[in-house]
Structures are given as C-alpha cells and as structure tokens.
Design an enzyme around this catalytic site. Structure first.
Site, mmCIF file in Angstrom:
data_model
loop_
_atom_site.group_PDB
_atom_site.id
_atom_site.type_symbol
_atom_site.label_atom_id
_atom_site.label_comp_id
_atom_site.label_asym_id
_atom_site.label_seq_id
_atom_site.Cartn_x
_atom_site.Cartn_y
_atom_site.Cartn_z
ATOM 1 N NE ARG A 136 42.016 3.958 62.845
ATOM 2 C CZ ARG A 136 41.748 2.655 62.940
ATOM 3 N NH1 ARG A 136 41.715 2.052 64.117
ATOM 4 N NH2 ARG A 136 41.470 1.960 61.861
ATOM 5 C CG ASP A 156 36.475 4.572 51.538
ATOM 6 O OD1 ASP A 156 37.438 4.286 52.272
ATOM 7 O OD2 ASP A 156 35.936 3.730 50.770
ATOM 8 C CB ALA A 179 41.400 8.584 47.130
ATOM 9 C CG ASP A 217 45.324 3.653 56.234
ATOM 10 O OD1 ASP A 217 46.270 2.951 55.845
ATOM 11 O OD2 ASP A 217 44.441 3.223 57.018
ATOM 12 C CB CYS A 260 48.528 -2.004 54.859
ATOM 13 S SG CYS A 260 47.403 -1.832 53.478
HETATM 14 N N1 SAH Z 1 42.025 4.414 57.032
HETATM 15 C C1 SAH Z 1 41.103 3.336 57.296
HETATM 16 C C2 SAH Z 1 41.419 2.067 56.543
HETATM 17 C C3 SAH Z 1 41.532 2.244 55.044
HETATM 18 S S1 SAH Z 1 41.322 0.772 54.142
HETATM 19 C C4 SAH Z 1 41.037 3.070 58.788
HETATM 20 O O1 SAH Z 1 41.748 3.729 59.574
HETATM 21 O O2 SAH Z 1 40.263 2.197 59.194
HETATM 22 C C5 SAH Z 1 41.327 1.379 52.519
HETATM 23 C C6 SAH Z 1 40.041 2.061 52.068
HETATM 24 O O3 SAH Z 1 40.287 2.604 50.774
HETATM 25 C C7 SAH Z 1 38.817 1.186 51.925
HETATM 26 O O4 SAH Z 1 37.781 1.691 52.734
HETATM 27 C C8 SAH Z 1 38.430 1.264 50.438
HETATM 28 O O5 SAH Z 1 37.020 1.365 50.232
HETATM 29 C C9 SAH Z 1 39.086 2.547 50.017
HETATM 30 N N2 SAH Z 1 39.478 2.644 48.599
HETATM 31 C C10 SAH Z 1 40.081 1.718 47.829
HETATM 32 N N3 SAH Z 1 40.382 2.233 46.620
HETATM 33 C C11 SAH Z 1 39.967 3.522 46.639
HETATM 34 C C12 SAH Z 1 40.016 4.601 45.694
HETATM 35 N N4 SAH Z 1 40.580 4.462 44.495
HETATM 36 N N5 SAH Z 1 39.517 5.794 46.070
HETATM 37 C C13 SAH Z 1 38.960 5.962 47.286
HETATM 38 N N6 SAH Z 1 38.895 4.979 48.222
HETATM 39 C C14 SAH Z 1 39.386 3.785 47.891
#
Ligand code: SAH
Length: 318
Positions: free
Chosen positions: A131, A169, A202, A222, A262
């Site tokens: 970040r 999200d 997303a 991410d 991840c």
């Molecule tokens: N970038 C964040 C961590 C991301 S974790 C950080 O820095 O803390 C992954 C995230 O993706 C979660 O919050 C989850 O709610 C979201 N997510 C999972 N599938 C998704 C989708 N199809 N569309 C949008 N968000 C999604």
C-alpha cells in the site's frame, strides 16, 4: 514451553521492527507454529486456529498469550473452512471486551475496520508495504481501488495526495468503511465530494466505469483468492486474466497499475505474465516498477514455499 518459546521468538522479531503493537504476531508455519495465526491490534488479539492439533493446545495457548501480552480481549475467530475439514466447530468465541471496531495505525494513516463481522481477522496487514509503495504514485491523480475491503490501498493513496478515490467492493460494509477511511485520512477529499464507493461485482463495476468514460491515474487491483485449491488453478487464472485486462483498460495513458494476488497456486511469474497480457490487450507498454510480496510479519519459511502466497506488481502503462 514450546508454544511460549516460539511465540516469544515471534514477538521479539516484531518488536525489532515495529514501533506500535499492530501486526501479525504469528504467521503459522512461517513462525514455526502450524495452524496458528495471531493478529495483534493493540490490546486486542484475533486468533485463528486451523488444525485439530493446535486446537488441542488451546488452553496452553491462551495461558501463553495472556502471560506474554495481557490482552484486554481475544476473538477466537473460528470461521475457517479448514476447521470443517479438521472436524472443529466454526462458532466464534469471544473472550473479554472484544471491540466492535478496530482502529489500526499504518503508514501514517489510521484505518477503522469491523472486528467481529470483518473478513479474515478484520484487517489485512499483509498489504501494508505494498500500500505504501502504491501510494507513491498517487499524488494529483484519480485513484481506483478494486476489491477494496476497508480501503487500505485507496485510503493510503488519499493521504498521499490523490485528487479523488473510488472504491469497489461487493460488500456494502466494506465500501462504507473504505469511504469513511478515505475521508478520515484526507478530509479535503471528503469536503470536495471526491470519495466514492461502488458496491457490486467488481467485473461489472469496471465495465460500467469504462462505459461512463472514467479513467484513472492509479488503479489498484487486489482480488480475493480466486484459486483456493490446486484444482481451481485454470478457472482462477482466467478470472485473474479478465480482472487484470479490465483494470488496465481503465488507466489513462501513463497511468500506474498495481496488481496483486494472494493465491499461493498462482506463481509470481504467472501474475507477471498476466500483467503483460493485460498491457498487450490494451495496446500499452507495461514496465514493472516494483515487485513485492509479504511484509516481515508474514515470514516465509525457507523450507516451506507454501508459506509464501502474496504477490504485488506495480507497473507503468504508457
Ligand atoms: N484490498 C483490500 C483487501 C481485499 S480482500 C485491502 O487492502 O485490505 C478482497 C475483497 O474482495 C473483499 O473485501 C471482498 O468483499 C471483495 N470481493 C470478493 N468478490 C468480489 C466481487 N466479485 N466483486 C467485488 N468485490 C468482491
């Protein structure tokens, strides 16, 4: 005695490089304690036990944590898929005064995150360094944080001088936290109405932003682990491929792209290839500026490559 010695070693390593008690204290095998993850949020601990072997030592573990850290509260976060495989209960167990919300200092910012209903342990410490690296490209540009959770990337970018931040999200709670966190770390953006949250899938949101003609100077991607098991590798890789291509399409010329994964089963070289493919598909020249992984509170055991899972590339796209 074994638990105590290994947790003391883990603690000493963290105290050597962190000046505040906010970090992953124990990273499973990376700290030579298989099945145990402990995140420390000041006086509060969130503990995940993922194996029956570690569960059998829960009482001793509680004693050691108490005597080492005297925590005000412990959330035994049992909502893990691996616990079902091990035949263990999935109900959370709250001990002491577990807060509703965490307030986490990081990279000069402060982030609020839901504690009891949060994902993973409430805050993703593993992206701390990535970040900060990403935020170096934020000054004066519009930023898009995709799969934002509570807005770690976008919030850090906001404080570093972004001219606007948009979060995507699927969870409304996550989006609400992300927007609050950006406003908290950059009140000037909130005053200018330059913080936006999109709750939805997303992939669909990225298409929508593209159709609306929105373009960004910094895009952070991410995703959640699209490849949880080896047999999901091909399908998961296709999802990463699509997400990377859609994200790069939203960059203005000369924009900077941050691409993370991840999934342990997606090697760094494969992710680098997907970034290159996304550039080619969008007729861009991509140049890697940074290749990162896990920070020092998520140690990778030299003899256990499985303890490495996080990848992050930052690329300039002309
Ligand atoms: N970038 C964040 C961590 C991301 S974790 C950080 O820095 O803390 C992954 C995230 O993706 C979660 O919050 C989850 O709610 C979201 N997510 C999972 N599938 C998704 C989708 N199809 N569309 C949008 N968000 C999604």
């Amino acid at each position: 005695a074994l638990l105590r010695e290994r947790l003391e070693t883990a603690l000493a390593l963290r105290e050597r490089c962190f000046d505040a008690p906010y970090y992953r204290l124990c990273h499973g095998e990376g700290d030579m304690l298989p099945g145990l993850v402990v995140d420390r949020f000041g006086d509060h601990l969130t503990v995940q036990i993922g194996t029956a072997g570690m569960e059998a030592r829960k009482e001793q573990l509680r004693e050691v944590l108490r005597s080492l850290l005297s925590p005000a509260s412990i959330l035994w976060d049992n909502d893990l898929a691996s616990r079902s495989l091990e035949g263990l209960a999935r109900d959370n167990d709250l001990e002491g005064d577990v807060p509703e919300e965490l307030d986490v200092p990081e990279n000069g910012c402060r982030f609020l995150a839901p504690c009891r209903t949060g994902q993973k342990t409430g805050w993703f410490y593993d992206q701390r360094r990535n970040r900060a690296e990403a935020a170096r490209y934020a000054n004066g540009v519009q930023v898009l944080d995709i799969f934002s959770y509570a807005g770690g990337f976008g919030g850090t970018a906001a404080r570093a001088g972004a001219s606007s931040v948009t979060f995507i999200d699927a969870s409304q709670t996550a989006v609400d936290y992300a927007v609050r966190n950006a406003a908290r770390n950059a009140p000037r953006l909130a005053d200018a109405d330059a913080v936006k949250g999109l709750c939805g899938d997303a992939f669909a949101c990225m298409e929508q932003l593209y159709d609306e003609g929105r373009r960004f100077g910094l895009v952070c991607l991410d995703p959640p682990a699209f490849i949880k098991r080896r047999k999901d590798a091909e399908q998961g890789k296709a999802a990463y491929r699509k997400a990377n291509a859609l994200a790069v399409r939203l960059l203005e010329p000369g924009g900077v792209f941050v691409s993370c994964s991840c999934s342990h089963h997606l090697p760094a070289e494969t992710l680098r290839g997907l970034v290159a493919l996304a550039a080619a598909k969008n007729h861009r020249q991509g140049r890697i500026l940074y290749a990162g992984g896990q920070p020092e509170d998520h140690p990778v055991h030299c003899a256990m490559p499985e303890t490495a899972y996080l990848k992050c590339f930052i690329a300039h796209m002309s």
